[in-house]
Enzyme design. Structure first.
Site, mmCIF file in Angstrom:
data_model
loop_
_atom_site.group_PDB
_atom_site.id
_atom_site.type_symbol
_atom_site.label_atom_id
_atom_site.label_comp_id
_atom_site.label_asym_id
_atom_site.label_seq_id
_atom_site.Cartn_x
_atom_site.Cartn_y
_atom_site.Cartn_z
ATOM 1 N NE ARG A 1 -3.080 8.304 -9.006
ATOM 2 C CZ ARG A 1 -3.528 7.761 -8.077
ATOM 3 N NH1 ARG A 1 -2.917 7.557 -6.651
ATOM 4 N NH2 ARG A 1 -4.956 7.967 -8.033
ATOM 5 C CD GLU B 1 -3.129 0.790 0.235
ATOM 6 O OE1 GLU B 1 -2.458 1.519 -0.489
ATOM 7 O OE2 GLU B 1 -4.247 0.664 0.409
ATOM 8 C CG ASP B 2 -0.716 4.815 -1.404
ATOM 9 O OD1 ASP B 2 -1.601 4.409 -0.849
ATOM 10 O OD2 ASP B 2 -1.107 6.049 -2.200
ATOM 11 C CG ASP C 1 -5.867 8.520 6.390
ATOM 12 O OD1 ASP C 1 -6.218 8.864 7.446
ATOM 13 O OD2 ASP C 1 -5.747 9.596 5.472
ATOM 14 C CG PHE D 1 -4.314 15.539 1.336
ATOM 15 C CD1 PHE D 1 -5.214 14.689 1.776
ATOM 16 C CD2 PHE D 1 -3.873 15.782 0.286
ATOM 17 C CE1 PHE D 1 -5.577 13.886 0.748
ATOM 18 C CE2 PHE D 1 -4.187 15.048 -0.900
ATOM 19 C CZ PHE D 1 -5.144 13.998 -0.598
HETATM 20 C C1 PRP Z 1 -5.947 5.624 -0.597
HETATM 21 C C2 PRP Z 1 -4.606 4.846 -0.161
HETATM 22 C C3 PRP Z 1 -5.080 3.809 0.328
HETATM 23 C C4 PRP Z 1 -6.237 4.229 1.241
HETATM 24 C C5 PRP Z 1 -6.045 4.430 2.578
HETATM 25 O O1 PRP Z 1 -6.665 5.237 -1.524
HETATM 26 O O2 PRP Z 1 -4.106 4.479 -1.660
HETATM 27 O O3 PRP Z 1 -5.593 2.529 -0.200
HETATM 28 O O4 PRP Z 1 -6.733 5.443 0.562
HETATM 29 O O5 PRP Z 1 -7.001 5.207 3.308
HETATM 30 P P1 PRP Z 1 -7.889 4.525 4.556
HETATM 31 O O6 PRP Z 1 -6.654 3.913 5.598
HETATM 32 O O7 PRP Z 1 -8.360 5.587 5.156
HETATM 33 O O8 PRP Z 1 -8.658 3.588 4.104
HETATM 34 P P2 PRP Z 1 -7.732 5.966 -2.428
HETATM 35 O O9 PRP Z 1 -9.041 5.620 -2.215
HETATM 36 O O10 PRP Z 1 -7.381 7.433 -2.413
HETATM 37 O O11 PRP Z 1 -7.282 5.530 -4.034
HETATM 38 P P3 PRP Z 1 -6.080 5.709 -4.963
HETATM 39 O O12 PRP Z 1 -4.762 4.605 -4.391
HETATM 40 O O13 PRP Z 1 -6.382 4.998 -6.275
HETATM 41 O O14 PRP Z 1 -5.603 7.025 -4.910
#
Ligand code: PRP
Length: 178
Positions: free
Chosen positions: A167, A101-102, A105, A154
């Site tokens: 990105r 994962e990136d 949160d 953010f």
């Molecule tokens: C972001 C990120 C994680 C998630 C984390 O994805 O890449 O998957 O949110 O947040 P959380 O712990 O509150 O669930 P996003 O929905 O923005 O999609 P993306 O990776 O395509 O940008």
């Protein structure tokens, strides 16, 4: 793209060094376990840049698949509702699986993915996240392998977006629009 809206939080050189260390740590962990081949699942879209650097820092073989989850929509605040937009394509039964994962949160996305993937009976299931924002957590999810812990800013860059932009930015940057 630099303007007063952007402030570098983690420089690309620091990222490169840490990702290299993570690759070594992960390789050693799975070698010790006797794993022959690691099954990497990247969570699109945010993880794609981290994943591509990470897999090239591994010294054990791996296979790579992706799934796509979405929780934010067009907002900087997580909605808490996770959607599986695209699933993995092959069986992970009896495999040593590492979710990449990136960012962790609230943890809602990862909690959902753990439930979804553990139902398929992998041999092991672990989490590697590039970033962690523990102050925002709403679940009990924890990364087994972690790049950096950050405060509640953010951030964009190194795969992370705002409205699907930025990105490609090489460093992790705090995004504070006026
Ligand atoms: C972001 C990120 C994680 C998630 C984390 O994805 O890449 O998957 O949110 O947040 P959380 O712990 O509150 O669930 P996003 O929905 O923005 O999609 P993306 O990776 O395509 O940008």
């Amino acid at each position: 793209m630099m303007s007063k809206d952007f402030k570098v939080l983690i420089h690309e050189k620091e990222i490169g060094k840490r990702v290299h260390e993570l690759g070594a740590q992960i390789s050693e962990h799975y070698k010790k376990k006797g794993a022959e081949c690691l099954y990497i699942i990247g969570v699109l879209k945010g993880s794609f840049i981290f994943l591509s650097d990470l897999v090239r820092s591994l010294s054990i073989p791996c296979e790579i698949d992706f799934l796509e989850a979405s929780s934010y929509g067009a907002s900087t605040v997580s909605s808490g509702e996770v959607k599986l937009v695209r699933d993995i394509r092959f069986s992970i039964k009896d495999r040593d699986v590492l979710i990449v994962e990136d960012i962790l949160d609230t943890g809602h996305t990862m909690e959902y993915l753990l439930k979804h993937l553990s139902a398929q009976k992998p041999k092991s299931l672990s989490i590697c996240s590039f970033l962690d924002k523990p102050s925002r957590r709403k679940t009990a999810v924890k990364a087994d392998f972690l790049g950096f812990t950050i405060d509640d800013h953010f951030v964009i860059g190194y795969g992370l977006d705002f409205n699907n932009r930025y990105r490609e930015v090489r460093s992790v940057v705090i995004y504070e629009p006026n």
